[in-house]
Design a protein around this motif. Structure first.
Motif, mmCIF file in Angstrom:
data_model
loop_
_atom_site.group_PDB
_atom_site.id
_atom_site.type_symbol
_atom_site.label_atom_id
_atom_site.label_comp_id
_atom_site.label_asym_id
_atom_site.label_seq_id
_atom_site.Cartn_x
_atom_site.Cartn_y
_atom_site.Cartn_z
ATOM 1 N N GLU A 95 0.838 -1.200 0.000
ATOM 2 C CA GLU A 95 0.000 0.000 0.000
ATOM 3 C C GLU A 95 0.872 1.249 0.000
ATOM 4 N N LEU A 96 0.847 1.988 -1.085
ATOM 5 C CA LEU A 96 1.599 3.229 -1.194
ATOM 6 C C LEU A 96 0.665 4.356 -1.616
ATOM 7 N N PRO A 97 0.865 5.559 -1.078
ATOM 8 C CA PRO A 97 0.110 6.690 -1.622
ATOM 9 C C PRO A 97 0.523 6.895 -3.067
ATOM 10 N N THR A 98 -0.445 7.174 -3.916
ATOM 11 C CA THR A 98 -0.199 7.199 -5.354
ATOM 12 C C THR A 98 -0.725 8.478 -5.980
ATOM 13 N N SER A 99 -0.005 8.941 -6.994
ATOM 14 C CA SER A 99 -0.446 10.074 -7.785
ATOM 15 C C SER A 99 -0.686 9.611 -9.218
ATOM 16 N N LEU A 100 -1.767 10.083 -9.817
ATOM 17 C CA LEU A 100 -2.083 9.810 -11.220
ATOM 18 C C LEU A 100 -1.768 11.055 -12.029
ATOM 19 N N VAL A 101 -0.950 10.900 -13.071
ATOM 20 C CA VAL A 101 -0.555 12.025 -13.923
ATOM 21 C C VAL A 101 -0.908 11.656 -15.357
ATOM 22 N N GLY A 102 -1.821 12.400 -15.981
ATOM 23 C CA GLY A 102 -2.256 12.029 -17.320
ATOM 24 C C GLY A 102 -2.368 13.211 -18.255
ATOM 25 N N HIS A 103 -2.223 12.936 -19.550
ATOM 26 C CA HIS A 103 -2.345 13.949 -20.596
ATOM 27 C C HIS A 103 -3.527 13.612 -21.506
ATOM 28 N N SER A 104 -4.291 14.635 -21.902
ATOM 29 C CA SER A 104 -5.389 14.481 -22.841
ATOM 30 C C SER A 104 -6.428 13.488 -22.299
ATOM 31 N N LEU A 105 -6.727 12.400 -23.019
ATOM 32 C CA LEU A 105 -7.651 11.401 -22.468
ATOM 33 C C LEU A 105 -7.066 10.738 -21.229
ATOM 34 N N GLY A 106 -5.735 10.700 -21.130
ATOM 35 C CA GLY A 106 -5.113 10.211 -19.901
ATOM 36 C C GLY A 106 -5.386 11.140 -18.731
ATOM 37 N N ALA A 182 -0.159 19.391 -27.668
ATOM 38 C CA ALA A 182 0.912 18.396 -27.646
ATOM 39 C C ALA A 182 1.990 18.682 -26.609
ATOM 40 N N MET A 183 1.951 19.846 -25.971
ATOM 41 C CA MET A 183 2.920 20.225 -24.934
ATOM 42 C C MET A 183 4.340 20.337 -25.484
ATOM 43 N N LEU A 184 4.478 20.605 -26.784
ATOM 44 C CA LEU A 184 5.807 20.761 -27.362
ATOM 45 C C LEU A 184 6.379 22.126 -26.993
ATOM 46 N N ARG A 185 5.579 23.174 -27.184
ATOM 47 C CA ARG A 185 5.967 24.484 -26.664
ATOM 48 C C ARG A 185 5.646 24.529 -25.179
ATOM 49 N N HIS A 186 6.531 25.115 -24.412
ATOM 50 C CA HIS A 186 6.351 25.227 -22.963
ATOM 51 C C HIS A 186 6.303 23.852 -22.298
ATOM 52 N N GLY A 187 6.904 22.841 -22.943
ATOM 53 C CA GLY A 187 6.862 21.502 -22.370
ATOM 54 C C GLY A 187 7.457 21.425 -20.984
ATOM 55 N N ALA A 188 8.513 22.198 -20.727
ATOM 56 C CA ALA A 188 9.142 22.165 -19.404
ATOM 57 C C ALA A 188 8.185 22.641 -18.316
ATOM 58 N N THR A 189 7.278 23.561 -18.675
ATOM 59 C CA THR A 189 6.307 24.043 -17.687
ATOM 60 C C THR A 189 5.389 22.901 -17.237
ATOM 61 N N PHE A 190 4.913 22.108 -18.195
ATOM 62 C CA PHE A 190 4.054 20.969 -17.859
ATOM 63 C C PHE A 190 4.830 19.923 -17.057
ATOM 64 N N GLU A 191 6.050 19.634 -17.475
ATOM 65 C CA GLU A 191 6.858 18.616 -16.784
ATOM 66 C C GLU A 191 7.155 19.035 -15.344
ATOM 67 N N ARG A 192 7.577 20.297 -15.164
ATOM 68 C CA ARG A 192 7.874 20.778 -13.811
ATOM 69 C C ARG A 192 6.638 20.737 -12.925
ATOM 70 N N ALA A 193 5.496 21.111 -13.500
ATOM 71 C CA ALA A 193 4.263 21.118 -12.709
ATOM 72 C C ALA A 193 3.901 19.722 -12.241
ATOM 73 N N ALA A 194 3.980 18.750 -13.150
ATOM 74 C CA ALA A 194 3.642 17.371 -12.787
ATOM 75 C C ALA A 194 4.594 16.838 -11.725
ATOM 76 N N ALA A 195 5.886 17.056 -11.928
ATOM 77 C CA ALA A 195 6.882 16.534 -10.979
ATOM 78 C C ALA A 195 6.769 17.221 -9.625
ATOM 79 N N GLY A 196 6.630 18.536 -9.646
ATOM 80 C CA GLY A 196 6.568 19.266 -8.386
ATOM 81 C C GLY A 196 5.339 18.922 -7.571
ATOM 82 N N PHE A 197 4.192 18.806 -8.241
ATOM 83 C CA PHE A 197 2.951 18.532 -7.522
ATOM 84 C C PHE A 197 2.928 17.102 -7.000
ATOM 85 N N ALA A 198 3.367 16.135 -7.817
ATOM 86 C CA ALA A 198 3.383 14.741 -7.359
ATOM 87 C C ALA A 198 4.318 14.571 -6.171
ATOM 88 N N SER A 199 5.509 15.157 -6.235
ATOM 89 C CA SER A 199 6.461 15.024 -5.132
ATOM 90 C C SER A 199 5.944 15.697 -3.869
#
Length: 228
Positions: A95-106, A182-199
């Protein structure tokens, strides 16, 4: 017959304190084709998963889920695949606390599966949702990050769903000016947000970013933020 979903490890420490499931998007295709590991909707989540893995260090197990088939079928949706993946993570790590991170339909799958046992937080990146989508996410923390120039998934719809979810959960919404689906422009913003919030939500680790960072502002209590 449904193809089987698959779980791909990005980073698996020996004794993780939390787990993150990264969920891809991808439109429906005729004939219910299986998901290919090389389709663009899958590949675009690799840098997101890697960023989360680096952020979590040896404390987070990070997996990417490949759905049983492309798109969203009413008889077997990506939410069913998320349920399978959560069960598989429990088999592997307990049993671990879990975060779900998804794009578009994910992102939609992450929001609608967020009420399942063990889920502590949800990150939806440019989620493709219906305005009527709803889930009781009481006790969860939710982050929606959406590009203002997304022409595939309507930011207005995700804002509507975010407001509805905020009736039961702590929800933050980050608008990313100029970003597209597609998150191609400003992709780092999306990546940082996902990583920072999950952590932060799984480990209690504040993002290594200034107070003006959008995730830092959401974690401090702001609900509606525009990324700079």
């Amino acid at each position: 017959m449904h193809a089987a979903p698959r779980l791909l490890a990005t980073r698996v420490p020996r004794r993780p304190e939390g787990a993150v499931l990264v969920l891809h998007g991808g439109a429906q295709r005729p004939g219910r084709p299986e998901v290919s590991p090389t389709q663009l909707s899958v590949l675009r989540m690799i840098p997101v998963a890697r960023r989360i893995g680096r952020s979590g260090g040896d404390r987070l197990a990070v997996y990417r889920l490949l759905n049983s088939h492309r798109g969203w079928d009413s008889t077997h949706t990506p939410v069913h695949d998320v349920a399978w993946a959560l069960g598989r993570v429990r088999e592997l790590h307990g049993e671990l606390p879990t975060s779900l991170v998804g794009h578009s339909l994910g992102g939609r799958a992450a929001l609608l599966a967020g009420d399942q046992d063990g889920v502590r937080s949800v990150v939806a990146l440019n989620p493709w949702v219906y305005p009527t989508d709803a889930a009781d996410l009481t006790g969860r923390r939710v982050l929606v990050v959406h590009g203002t120039e997304d022409r595939v998934a309507d930011p207005g719809r995700s804002a509507t769903v975010a407001r509805r979810l905020a009736r039961t959960a702590e929800v933050g919404y980050v608008a990313v000016p100029g970003a597209r689906h597609a998150m191609l422009r400003h992709g780092a913003t999306f990546e940082r947000a996902a990583a920072g919030f999950a952590s932060a939500t799984l480990l209690g680790v504040e993002p290594a970013a200034p107070a003006s960072d959008p995730v830092s502002r959401v974690l401090a209590g702001e609900q509606w933020v525009t990324a700079r």
